[in-house]
Design a protein around this motif. Structure first.
Motif, PDB file in Angstrom:
ATOM      1  N   CYS A  45       6.835  -0.779 -16.623  1.00 27.02           N
ATOM      2  CA  CYS A  45       5.791  -1.735 -16.100  1.00 27.02           C
ATOM      3  C   CYS A  45       6.395  -2.831 -15.418  1.00 27.02           C
ATOM      4  O   CYS A  45       5.986  -3.591 -14.486  1.00 27.02           O
ATOM      5  CB  CYS A  45       4.732  -2.394 -17.218  1.00 27.02           C
ATOM      6  N   ASN A  46       7.582  -3.259 -15.906  1.00 31.95           N
ATOM      7  CA  ASN A  46       8.278  -4.479 -15.444  1.00 31.95           C
ATOM      8  C   ASN A  46       9.164  -4.016 -13.832  1.00 31.95           C
ATOM      9  O   ASN A  46       9.202  -4.876 -13.248  1.00 31.95           O
ATOM     10  CB  ASN A  46       9.361  -5.142 -16.522  1.00 31.95           C
ATOM     11  N   ILE A  47       9.794  -2.868 -14.190  1.00 30.07           N
ATOM     12  CA  ILE A  47      10.284  -2.537 -12.751  1.00 30.07           C
ATOM     13  C   ILE A  47       9.163  -2.421 -11.667  1.00 30.07           C
ATOM     14  O   ILE A  47       9.655  -2.678 -10.454  1.00 30.07           O
ATOM     15  CB  ILE A  47      10.940  -0.900 -13.256  1.00 30.07           C
ATOM     16  N   LEU A  48       8.039  -1.577 -12.117  1.00 25.00           N
ATOM     17  CA  LEU A  48       7.252  -1.648 -11.233  1.00 25.00           C
ATOM     18  C   LEU A  48       6.565  -3.064 -10.579  1.00 25.00           C
ATOM     19  O   LEU A  48       6.470  -3.276  -9.463  1.00 25.00           O
ATOM     20  CB  LEU A  48       5.800  -0.587 -11.541  1.00 25.00           C
ATOM     21  N   VAL A  98       2.242   6.653 -13.831  1.00 28.06           N
ATOM     22  CA  VAL A  98       1.624   5.380 -13.349  1.00 28.06           C
ATOM     23  C   VAL A  98       0.104   5.701 -12.826  1.00 28.06           C
ATOM     24  O   VAL A  98       0.005   6.621 -12.198  1.00 28.06           O
ATOM     25  CB  VAL A  98       2.648   5.039 -11.963  1.00 28.06           C
ATOM     26  N   CYS A  99      -0.617   4.761 -13.138  1.00 27.74           N
ATOM     27  CA  CYS A  99      -2.108   4.973 -12.751  1.00 27.74           C
ATOM     28  C   CYS A  99      -2.719   3.662 -12.372  1.00 27.74           C
ATOM     29  O   CYS A  99      -2.151   2.601 -12.623  1.00 27.74           O
ATOM     30  CB  CYS A  99      -2.584   5.735 -13.866  1.00 27.74           C
ATOM     31  N   TRP A 100      -3.963   3.795 -12.008  1.00 25.70           N
ATOM     32  CA  TRP A 100      -4.939   2.839 -11.738  1.00 25.70           C
ATOM     33  C   TRP A 100      -5.606   2.509 -12.986  1.00 25.70           C
ATOM     34  O   TRP A 100      -5.934   3.201 -13.862  1.00 25.70           O
ATOM     35  CB  TRP A 100      -5.967   3.177 -10.802  1.00 25.70           C
ATOM     36  N   GLY A 101      -5.603   1.060 -13.249  1.00 28.07           N
ATOM     37  CA  GLY A 101      -6.282   0.304 -14.444  1.00 28.07           C
ATOM     38  C   GLY A 101      -7.217  -0.516 -14.047  1.00 28.07           C
ATOM     39  O   GLY A 101      -7.169  -0.771 -12.744  1.00 28.07           O
ATOM     40  N   ALA A 127       0.824  -1.162   0.114  1.00 28.70           N
ATOM     41  CA  ALA A 127      -0.019  -0.106   0.024  1.00 28.70           C
ATOM     42  C   ALA A 127       0.923   1.239  -0.063  1.00 28.70           C
ATOM     43  O   ALA A 127       0.521   2.301  -0.811  1.00 28.70           O
ATOM     44  CB  ALA A 127      -0.965   0.117   1.163  1.00 28.70           C
ATOM     45  N   ASN A 128       1.982   1.402   0.925  1.00 19.82           N
ATOM     46  CA  ASN A 128       3.005   2.516   0.823  1.00 19.82           C
ATOM     47  C   ASN A 128       3.389   2.521  -0.335  1.00 19.82           C
ATOM     48  O   ASN A 128       3.773   3.727  -1.009  1.00 19.82           O
ATOM     49  CB  ASN A 128       3.603   2.121   2.157  1.00 19.82           C
ATOM     50  N   TRP A 129       4.027   1.619  -0.991  1.00 24.70           N
ATOM     51  CA  TRP A 129       4.683   1.547  -2.431  1.00 24.70           C
ATOM     52  C   TRP A 129       3.573   1.962  -3.245  1.00 24.70           C
ATOM     53  O   TRP A 129       4.072   2.988  -4.234  1.00 24.70           O
ATOM     54  CB  TRP A 129       5.111  -0.009  -2.837  1.00 24.70           C
ATOM     55  N   ALA A 130       2.455   1.470  -3.406  1.00 25.25           N
ATOM     56  CA  ALA A 130       1.734   2.076  -4.426  1.00 25.25           C
ATOM     57  C   ALA A 130       1.144   3.645  -4.344  1.00 25.25           C
ATOM     58  O   ALA A 130       1.348   4.432  -5.413  1.00 25.25           O
ATOM     59  CB  ALA A 130       0.344   1.453  -4.417  1.00 25.25           C
ATOM     60  N   VAL A 168      -0.029  -4.528 -11.334  1.00 25.03           N
ATOM     61  CA  VAL A 168       0.114  -5.220  -9.959  1.00 25.03           C
ATOM     62  C   VAL A 168      -1.322  -4.924  -9.500  1.00 25.03           C
ATOM     63  O   VAL A 168      -2.070  -3.938  -9.516  1.00 25.03           O
ATOM     64  CB  VAL A 168       1.037  -4.194  -8.936  1.00 25.03           C
ATOM     65  N   CYS A 169      -2.035  -6.191  -9.210  1.00 27.68           N
ATOM     66  CA  CYS A 169      -3.341  -6.379  -8.948  1.00 27.68           C
ATOM     67  C   CYS A 169      -3.558  -5.665  -7.176  1.00 27.68           C
ATOM     68  O   CYS A 169      -2.854  -6.025  -6.494  1.00 27.68           O
ATOM     69  CB  CYS A 169      -3.749  -7.531  -8.884  1.00 27.68           C
ATOM     70  N   PHE A 170      -4.747  -4.940  -7.261  1.00 30.21           N
ATOM     71  CA  PHE A 170      -5.270  -4.299  -6.018  1.00 30.21           C
ATOM     72  C   PHE A 170      -6.743  -4.662  -6.036  1.00 30.21           C
ATOM     73  O   PHE A 170      -7.759  -3.825  -5.675  1.00 30.21           O
ATOM     74  CB  PHE A 170      -4.937  -3.031  -5.869  1.00 30.21           C
ATOM     75  N   GLY A 171      -7.152  -5.849  -6.397  1.00 31.98           N
ATOM     76  CA  GLY A 171      -8.737  -6.263  -6.443  1.00 31.98           C
ATOM     77  C   GLY A 171      -8.981  -5.810  -7.788  1.00 31.98           C
ATOM     78  O   GLY A 171      -8.642  -6.076  -9.032  1.00 31.98           O
TER      79      GLY A 171
END
Length: 139
Positions: free
Chosen positions: A29-32, A120-123, A11-14, A105-108
């Motif tokens: 994308c791969n580094i993240l 970097v954004c939410w998709g 969560a802190n990283w995101a 990276v999945c967050f649900g």
């Protein structure tokens, strides 16, 4: 194996990376995806790749010449492939796009994404799955 506080780390990283500008070899994308893996395991996965390329051509060379493949790397780290609709927070979604294995990276219902045309954004996790994403999970 996941470290005990992986969820707080993730969560802190995101929060830190959200809206960061895209940069090949530093914030792509791969580094993240590898940094997210670091949040889960406590091991510096991205360090071996960060800064080794600074363009799309450089990233493709790394994949070709060093035989680097995100999916293969995740599997070597003990990640398991998870069936669609069983994804959960912390899973890495790998989509093949323009010759690249792109990590998200999945967050649900949402996934943290990086692409050259936006910060970097939410998709949408569902949209990534519709594009053929393979779901990888570290225990």
């Amino acid at each position: 194996m996941r470290v005990p506080d992986w969820d707080v780390r993730l969560a802190n990283w995101a929060s830190y990376w959200l809206d960061a500008p895209f940069s090949w070899g530093h914030c792509d994308c791969n580094i993240l995806a590898l940094e997210a893996l670091q949040c889960l395991t406590g091991k510096p996965h991205a360090d071996a790749f960060r800064g080794r390329y600074d363009s799309a051509a450089g990233a493709l060379r790394l994949q070709r010449d060093d035989d680097y493949d995100l999916a293969r790397y995740l599997t070597a780290q003990g990640a398991q492939i998870i069936p669609r609709n069983f994804q959960q927070r912390g899973d890495i979604l790998v989509v093949m796009r323009d010759g690249f294995a792109c990590g998200h990276v999945c967050f649900g219902e949402r996934a943290l994404c990086a692409a050259p045309d936006h910060p970097v954004c939410w998709g949408s996790t569902e949209a990534l799955l519709d594009l053929g994403a393979v779901i990888y999970r570290i225990g």
